[in-house]
Design a protein around this motif. Structure first.
Motif, PDB file in Angstrom:
ATOM      1  N   PHE A   1       0.821  -1.209   0.000  1.00  0.00           N
ATOM      2  CA  PHE A   1       0.000   0.000   0.000  1.00  0.00           C
ATOM      3  C   PHE A   1       0.853   1.257   0.000  1.00  0.00           C
ATOM      4  O   PHE A   1       0.391   2.330  -0.308  1.00  0.00           O
ATOM      5  CB  PHE A   1      -0.922  -0.005   1.210  1.00  0.00           C
ATOM      6  N   GLU A   2       2.130   1.100   0.368  1.00  0.00           N
ATOM      7  CA  GLU A   2       3.015   2.257   0.370  1.00  0.00           C
ATOM      8  C   GLU A   2       3.177   2.794  -1.052  1.00  0.00           C
ATOM      9  O   GLU A   2       3.487   3.947  -1.257  1.00  0.00           O
ATOM     10  CB  GLU A   2       4.407   1.879   0.913  1.00  0.00           C
TER      11      GLU A   2
ATOM     12  N   TYR B   1      -7.245   4.329  14.010  1.00  0.00           N
ATOM     13  CA  TYR B   1      -6.088   4.530  13.133  1.00  0.00           C
ATOM     14  C   TYR B   1      -5.054   3.414  13.324  1.00  0.00           C
ATOM     15  O   TYR B   1      -4.407   2.989  12.385  1.00  0.00           O
ATOM     16  CB  TYR B   1      -5.428   5.884  13.406  1.00  0.00           C
TER      17      TYR B   1
ATOM     18  N   ILE C   1      -3.449  -2.724   8.891  1.00  0.00           N
ATOM     19  CA  ILE C   1      -3.985  -3.286   7.650  1.00  0.00           C
ATOM     20  C   ILE C   1      -3.265  -2.716   6.427  1.00  0.00           C
ATOM     21  O   ILE C   1      -2.908  -3.438   5.511  1.00  0.00           O
ATOM     22  CB  ILE C   1      -5.504  -3.026   7.560  1.00  0.00           C
ATOM     23  N   LEU C   2      -3.057  -1.407   6.440  1.00  0.00           N
ATOM     24  CA  LEU C   2      -2.472  -0.772   5.255  1.00  0.00           C
ATOM     25  C   LEU C   2      -0.954  -0.610   5.335  1.00  0.00           C
ATOM     26  O   LEU C   2      -0.341  -0.092   4.408  1.00  0.00           O
ATOM     27  CB  LEU C   2      -3.118   0.600   5.010  1.00  0.00           C
ATOM     28  N   HIS C   3      -0.380  -1.035   6.457  1.00  0.00           N
ATOM     29  CA  HIS C   3       1.071  -0.921   6.650  1.00  0.00           C
ATOM     30  C   HIS C   3       1.542   0.510   6.412  1.00  0.00           C
ATOM     31  O   HIS C   3       2.478   0.757   5.657  1.00  0.00           O
ATOM     32  CB  HIS C   3       1.834  -1.880   5.721  1.00  0.00           C
ATOM     33  N   THR C   4       0.846   1.443   7.021  1.00  0.00           N
ATOM     34  CA  THR C   4       1.181   2.858   6.873  1.00  0.00           C
ATOM     35  C   THR C   4       1.174   3.481   8.270  1.00  0.00           C
ATOM     36  O   THR C   4       0.388   3.055   9.116  1.00  0.00           O
ATOM     37  CB  THR C   4       0.118   3.561   5.994  1.00  0.00           C
ATOM     38  N   SER C   5       2.008   4.475   8.480  1.00  0.00           N
ATOM     39  CA  SER C   5       2.076   5.066   9.823  1.00  0.00           C
ATOM     40  C   SER C   5       0.773   5.792  10.159  1.00  0.00           C
ATOM     41  O   SER C   5       0.067   6.274   9.267  1.00  0.00           O
ATOM     42  CB  SER C   5       3.240   6.046   9.896  1.00  0.00           C
TER      43      SER C   5
ATOM     44  N   LYS D   1      -3.666   9.787   9.188  1.00  0.00           N
ATOM     45  CA  LYS D   1      -4.447  10.957   9.617  1.00  0.00           C
ATOM     46  C   LYS D   1      -4.422  12.025   8.531  1.00  0.00           C
ATOM     47  O   LYS D   1      -5.447  12.624   8.212  1.00  0.00           O
ATOM     48  CB  LYS D   1      -3.861  11.526  10.914  1.00  0.00           C
TER      49      LYS D   1
END
Lengths: 174, 180
Positions: free
Chosen positions: A168-169, B147, B153-157, B162
């Motif tokens: 997703f990055e 969050y 799930i999205l492997h994002t910080s 936000k």
């Protein structure tokens, strides 16, 4: 006298950094959206769909399971037969007291044909005639592009069992 | 039933079948709506939901329990929905953006969409969002996920999520205001 520490009633509890600032931002944003967005998105589902969904799903899983039995058998049958033939051939050709190599091969062939006849019961009739001959090989070698990239991607999408993670990055962030 | 108990039953051959049925009953609707918001069409959603559960079933032994079973399935569903759209665009030889706008147009004639003009505009507004912003917005606004869970799930910080959510919310508000 009450120790100073105990005067702070929230002592011991912690909140994530920036929690209260984020809480306010979130609340305001949600309130604004609630004003401008409709309560319902307009999508509809037939109530009977849910029962039908489960039925179809379990049918698919069943057919996938039986498909696996066939493919495993297709692979293991000939391999097992070949291993038996090789082991028996090597063993009997080294030992004169035992039946000759021809006998062993014949016995191996018997085992193989018995395994084969069992496994053939699982194979659809049409597949029995799909042996590749010299002409097929020549045609294949003349073909520049056997499968195009899209077909490979579609095949992988339809047939990959192991869950591959999409990064997703890499998705567009604009 | 405790989630961990359900996972144990799913990984045990003797109890797997019954546990999987429970899992489907528990989560089919939540996952359905998550997928539907991405692919829009009911029949496509049905396909993706079936594929999602089949992948869950075939890979359950590989589930390591680092996240909740729901987060794990949610992630599979998200991947399946995105892969489905990519495959559809490829098959039709069009870009993902063209596919999106085609899907929005199709909603007008969709018997499973009975939205009025504002609901239709909302779908148009959502279709303008980049994929990641759309996912974050759906998970946060509609599914009311934390969050921290979205991050897993999205492997994002969390910080990036936000920011994505606020960008998305702003764009949607502006789109709806400007098309009034």
């Amino acid at each position: 006298m009450i120790p100073e520490d105990l005067n702070n009633k929230n002592k011991g509890f912690k909140v994530p950094d920036d929690y209260f600032r984020d809480f306010e931002d979130d609340l305001l944003s949600r309130a604004r959206l609630k004003d401008s967005l409709p309560d319902d998105e307009g999508f509809k589902v037939n109530p009977a769909y849910w029962d039908r969904f489960e039925k179809e799903l379990f049918e698919k899983i069943e057919s996938k399971k039986s498909g696996r039995v066939i493919s495993l058998y297709k692979i293991l049958g000939p391999v097992a037969a070949a291993v038996i033939v090789i082991v028996m051939t090597v063993y009997f050709t080294r030992n004169d007291n035992f039946p000759s190599a021809q006998d062993a091969v014949a016995s191996g062939n018997e085992t193989e044909s018995s395994l084969e006849s069992d496994y053939l019961d699982f194979i659809p009739y049409s597949l029995l005639f799909e042996d590749i001959d010299a002409q097929d090989l020549e045609e294949l070698s003349l073909t520049k592009e056997l499968v195009d990239e899209d077909a490979i991607l579609d095949y992988l999408y339809d047939n990959t069992d192991i869950y591959n993670v999409v990064s997703f990055e890499n998705l567009n962030e604009n | 039933m405790e989630a961990q108990e359900l996972v144990n039953e799913l990984q045990d051959k003797r109890t797997q079948e019954a546990a999987f049925r429970k899992l489907v009953q528990l989560y089919k609707e939540r996952l359905y709506w998550h997928i539907r918001r991405i692919v829009l069409d009911h029949h496509d959603t049905d396909d993706v939901l079936q594929n999602t559960f089949i992948k869950v079933y075939t890979n359950i032994n590989g589930f390591r329990g680092e996240s909740s079973i729901y987060s794990w399935m949610y992630r599979i569903a998200t991947n399946e929905a995105i892969s489905f759209l990519n495959a559809q665009a490829r098959k039709n030889n069009i870009t993902n953006e063209e596919l999106k706008s085609q899907k929005i147009k199709n909603l007008r004639a969709d018997v499973y969409f009975e939205g009025d003009e504002i609901q239709y505009k909302l779908q148009e507004a959502l279709a303008q969002l980049p994929e990641k912003q759309l996912l974050v917005f759906n998970m946060r606004y509609y599914d009311e996920m934390k969050y921290e869970d979205i991050s897993r799930i999205l492997h994002t910080s969390v910080g990036a999520l936000k920011a994505s959510y606020h960008h998305a919310a702003k764009k949607i508000e502006e789109y709806l205001k400007n098309t009034d």
